[in-house]
Design a protein around this motif. Structure first.
Motif, mmCIF file in Angstrom:
data_model
loop_
_atom_site.group_PDB
_atom_site.id
_atom_site.type_symbol
_atom_site.label_atom_id
_atom_site.label_comp_id
_atom_site.label_asym_id
_atom_site.label_seq_id
_atom_site.Cartn_x
_atom_site.Cartn_y
_atom_site.Cartn_z
ATOM 1 N N ALA A 146 0.831 -1.209 0.000
ATOM 2 C CA ALA A 146 0.000 0.000 0.000
ATOM 3 C C ALA A 146 0.863 1.256 0.000
ATOM 4 C CB ALA A 146 -0.925 0.001 1.217
ATOM 5 N N ILE A 147 1.943 1.259 0.769
ATOM 6 C CA ILE A 147 2.819 2.423 0.824
ATOM 7 C C ILE A 147 3.608 2.564 -0.472
ATOM 8 C CG2 ILE A 147 4.848 3.403 1.985
ATOM 9 C CD1 ILE A 147 3.671 2.379 4.614
ATOM 10 N N GLU A 148 4.009 1.428 -1.057
ATOM 11 C CA GLU A 148 4.681 1.467 -2.354
ATOM 12 C C GLU A 148 3.759 2.068 -3.421
ATOM 13 O OE1 GLU A 148 6.494 -1.630 -5.719
ATOM 14 O OE2 GLU A 148 5.982 -2.359 -3.710
ATOM 15 N N ASN A 149 2.495 1.643 -3.418
ATOM 16 C CA ASN A 149 1.518 2.189 -4.363
ATOM 17 C C ASN A 149 1.267 3.672 -4.098
ATOM 18 O OD1 ASN A 149 1.186 -0.250 -5.669
ATOM 19 N ND2 ASN A 149 -0.587 -0.855 -4.470
ATOM 20 N N LEU A 150 1.240 4.050 -2.823
ATOM 21 C CA LEU A 150 1.049 5.454 -2.456
ATOM 22 C C LEU A 150 2.140 6.323 -3.069
ATOM 23 C CD1 LEU A 150 -0.121 7.820 -0.765
ATOM 24 C CD2 LEU A 150 1.316 7.018 1.129
ATOM 25 N N LEU A 151 3.385 5.895 -2.930
ATOM 26 C CA LEU A 151 4.498 6.667 -3.472
ATOM 27 C C LEU A 151 4.418 6.774 -4.994
ATOM 28 C CD1 LEU A 151 7.408 5.309 -1.238
ATOM 29 C CD2 LEU A 151 6.261 7.520 -1.057
ATOM 30 N N GLU A 152 3.998 5.692 -5.646
ATOM 31 C CA GLU A 152 3.847 5.716 -7.107
ATOM 32 C C GLU A 152 2.779 6.726 -7.527
ATOM 33 O OE1 GLU A 152 2.962 1.712 -8.182
ATOM 34 O OE2 GLU A 152 5.031 0.995 -7.915
ATOM 35 N N GLN A 153 1.661 6.765 -6.792
ATOM 36 C CA GLN A 153 0.593 7.709 -7.132
ATOM 37 C C GLN A 153 1.022 9.147 -6.851
ATOM 38 O OE1 GLN A 153 -2.004 6.602 -8.828
ATOM 39 N NE2 GLN A 153 -0.990 4.633 -8.606
ATOM 40 N N LEU A 154 1.779 9.356 -5.778
ATOM 41 C CA LEU A 154 2.250 10.700 -5.451
ATOM 42 C C LEU A 154 3.177 11.237 -6.537
ATOM 43 C CD1 LEU A 154 2.943 10.503 -1.597
ATOM 44 C CD2 LEU A 154 1.024 11.605 -2.766
ATOM 45 N N GLU A 155 3.987 10.360 -7.103
ATOM 46 C CA GLU A 155 4.883 10.783 -8.188
ATOM 47 C C GLU A 155 4.082 11.311 -9.382
ATOM 48 O OE1 GLU A 155 7.334 7.368 -8.955
ATOM 49 O OE2 GLU A 155 8.939 8.124 -7.663
ATOM 50 N N TYR A 269 1.649 3.942 13.186
ATOM 51 C CA TYR A 269 2.462 2.833 13.688
ATOM 52 C C TYR A 269 2.477 1.729 12.632
ATOM 53 C CZ TYR A 269 1.666 5.499 17.905
ATOM 54 O OH TYR A 269 1.604 6.535 18.814
ATOM 55 N N PHE A 270 3.664 1.487 12.083
ATOM 56 C CA PHE A 270 3.791 0.599 10.938
ATOM 57 C C PHE A 270 4.493 -0.707 11.278
ATOM 58 C CE2 PHE A 270 3.874 4.958 9.053
ATOM 59 C CZ PHE A 270 2.606 4.891 8.483
ATOM 60 N N ARG A 271 4.189 -1.722 10.476
ATOM 61 C CA ARG A 271 4.804 -3.040 10.643
ATOM 62 C C ARG A 271 6.176 -3.101 9.980
ATOM 63 N NH1 ARG A 271 -0.289 -2.575 9.476
ATOM 64 N NH2 ARG A 271 -1.908 -3.681 10.648
ATOM 65 N N ASN A 272 6.413 -2.202 9.042
ATOM 66 C CA ASN A 272 7.691 -2.120 8.334
ATOM 67 C C ASN A 272 8.287 -0.735 8.580
ATOM 68 O OD1 ASN A 272 7.270 -4.642 6.433
ATOM 69 N ND2 ASN A 272 5.411 -3.413 6.216
ATOM 70 N N GLU A 273 9.574 -0.615 8.357
ATOM 71 C CA GLU A 273 10.201 0.705 8.467
ATOM 72 C C GLU A 273 9.652 1.605 7.368
ATOM 73 O OE1 GLU A 273 13.525 1.951 10.068
ATOM 74 O OE2 GLU A 273 14.516 0.046 10.468
ATOM 75 N N PHE A 274 9.200 2.784 7.749
ATOM 76 C CA PHE A 274 8.603 3.703 6.789
ATOM 77 C C PHE A 274 9.712 4.391 5.988
ATOM 78 C CE2 PHE A 274 6.718 7.739 5.422
ATOM 79 C CZ PHE A 274 5.544 7.283 4.859
ATOM 80 N N PRO A 275 9.576 4.478 4.651
ATOM 81 C CA PRO A 275 10.613 5.091 3.807
ATOM 82 C C PRO A 275 10.584 6.620 3.897
ATOM 83 C CG PRO A 275 8.773 4.400 2.440
ATOM 84 C CD PRO A 275 8.465 3.914 3.840
ATOM 85 N N LEU A 276 11.097 7.160 4.992
ATOM 86 C CA LEU A 276 11.035 8.595 5.239
ATOM 87 C C LEU A 276 11.649 9.415 4.109
ATOM 88 C CD1 LEU A 276 12.065 8.844 9.010
ATOM 89 C CD2 LEU A 276 9.789 9.110 8.070
ATOM 90 N N GLU A 277 12.880 9.056 3.743
ATOM 91 C CA GLU A 277 13.602 9.863 2.762
ATOM 92 C C GLU A 277 12.934 9.822 1.390
ATOM 93 O OE1 GLU A 277 17.716 8.828 2.780
ATOM 94 O OE2 GLU A 277 18.041 9.536 4.829
ATOM 95 N N PHE A 279 9.746 9.260 0.780
ATOM 96 C CA PHE A 279 8.487 9.984 0.903
ATOM 97 C C PHE A 279 8.720 11.486 0.721
ATOM 98 C CE2 PHE A 279 5.420 12.247 3.634
ATOM 99 C CZ PHE A 279 4.219 11.805 3.084
ATOM 100 N N CYS A 280 9.736 12.012 1.413
ATOM 101 C CA CYS A 280 10.041 13.437 1.311
ATOM 102 C C CYS A 280 10.515 13.802 -0.095
ATOM 103 C CB CYS A 280 11.105 13.826 2.344
ATOM 104 S SG CYS A 280 10.539 13.703 4.050
ATOM 105 N N LYS A 281 11.338 12.939 -0.676
ATOM 106 C CA LYS A 281 11.880 13.224 -2.008
ATOM 107 C C LYS A 281 10.776 13.295 -3.050
ATOM 108 C CE LYS A 281 15.175 11.553 -5.466
ATOM 109 N NZ LYS A 281 16.154 10.496 -5.821
ATOM 110 N N VAL A 282 9.835 12.360 -3.001
ATOM 111 C CA VAL A 282 8.742 12.330 -3.980
ATOM 112 C C VAL A 282 7.946 13.630 -3.937
ATOM 113 C CG1 VAL A 282 6.522 11.249 -4.509
ATOM 114 C CG2 VAL A 282 8.533 9.833 -4.112
#
Length: 384
Positions: A146-155, A269-277, A279-282
């Motif tokens: 879901a977070i991977e898809n989120l980043l793709e849509q944000l791009e 609160y996530f089950r995986n480490e959130f890709p902070l950098e 997310f900000c870059k996108v």
């Protein structure tokens, strides 16, 4: 012996907590679909939910859900196994496609019955703890997807989320072989930015661990990862302080903690480490821009400086990592991003006039060569 008993007790508590929450009959997953029409996007998102559940509870040898599955079969499979779904967000992208974010509840019992009728081997049977571990792994994988898809849509969405404006604010001054032209720069939120903020908040909220799930993770010493997203400039129009420092929201007194919770910070609160950098870059890449001096018959790229960026490509960071250790992100004026849109509205295409609100306004300068200064008719911005 006491340690073993304590561990077993923790396992029982964790299993009971998780079993009660999911009842082991269904799973609720967050998925995103993108397609030429909304109907197709919804079907794509539902299909993704079914595929993820299949991958966890049905034998890996199954061939039911694959690229060969016909449209009629996926509709039939969805209608029988998707108990319900909630639309979290919906937006129209610049290419005309529609992206839909859903929270879909899949019936595991119906899914396994369907699979068995097609000769597949189901792996859902077993003790409660083993089932809960499968559920936990499913949710972990679903969160990552879901977070991977989120980043793709944000791009795709961020380049059209804001409107830019630049104005000359004073007289040019000599600066070596150039003139330094003072300017003001504004970044304005549109309905597109409202759709972006809605997609971010609904997706992160839907995959975030609940309080019960956090307790379950703690009881089994399983790591989870908190991330705090703060609004660096909370709204002041609704909140006032009196002479004694008390805080009032629409005339009603609230505590400092409640104020922060409502307007300043939101923790996930996530089950995986959130890709902070990433997310900000996108988000920040989409606010980069170039400034051109418009001449009589052409235009010329100029060096410029705004805030801390200078050169031929400038920009403003909308999102910043304020603490890598505490996993904190600050979003500038995030409450303004969505100020011009309704919670379920579609994003408008970039060429459609939209009501805007200023998210950032700052000063800077642009350098123009002396030899071209007399031909300058104005300045314009080019952005991704």
């Amino acid at each position: 012996m006491k340690k073993i008993l304590s561990f077993l007790a923790a396992m029982i508590i964790a299993a009971t907590t998780f079993a009660k929450e999911s009842e082991l009959n269904e799973v609720t997953l967050t998925t995103i679909g993108t397609a030429p029409s909304k109907e197709q996007a919804v079907n794509q998102a539902l299909r993704s939910a079914i595929e993820q559940a299949f991958g966890t509870f049905i034998s890996a040898n199954t061939k039911i859900v694959n690229d060969a599955l016909t449209k009629d079969e996926i509709v039939s499979l969805s209608s029988g196994n998707i108990k319900n779904y909630e639309e979290l967000s919906c937006a129209t992208l610049s290419n005309g496609n529609t992206t839909v974010s859903l929270r879909a509840t899949v019936s595991i019992q119906k899914l396994t019955t369907y699979a068995k009728s097609h000769g597949s081997q189901c792996e859902f049977a077993g003790n409660t703890f083993a089932q809960n571990m499968k559920l936990r792994e499913l949710y972990r994988q679903n969160e990552a997807k879901a977070i991977e898809n989120l980043l793709e849509q944000l791009e795709l969405m961020m380049p059209y989320a804001f409107q830019y404006s630049i104005n000359i604010t004073g007289e040019p001054k000599e600066y070596g072989s150039s003139y330094k032209v003072p300017v003001s720069f504004s970044l304005n939120a549109t309905e597109n930015s409202g759709a972006v903020m809605l997609l971010i908040t609904t997706t992160l909220s839907s995959v975030s661990l609940s309080e019960a799930e956090q307790a379950s993770y703690r009881s089994t010493n399983t790591a989870y990862y908190p991330v705090t997203i703060a609004n660096s400039n909370p709204p002041l129009d609704k909140v006032q302080r009196d002479a004694y420092g008390r805080i009032f929201d629409n005339g009603k007194e609230i505590s400092q903690g409640e104020y922060i919770k409502r307007y300043h910070e939101k923790s996930y609160y996530f089950r995986n480490e959130f890709p902070l950098e990433k997310f900000c870059k996108v988000i920040n890449v989409a606010t980069k821009f170039k400034v051109y001096a418009v001449l009589d018959n052409s235009r010329m790229k100029c060096q410029c400086k705004f805030v801390d960026r200078q050169g031929y490509e400038c920009g403003i960071n909308l999102v910043e990592i304020t603490s890598k250790y505490e996993k904190k992100i600050s979003i500038k004026n995030s409450h303004l991003w969505a100020s011009s849109t309704h919670s379920k509205s579609h994003a408008k295409k970039k060429n459609v006039p939209q009501k805007t609100s200023t998210v950032i306004s700052t000063g800077g300068y642009v350098l123009v060569n002396k030899e071209n200064m007399n031909s300058v008719r104005g300045l314009e911005i080019e952005h991704p």
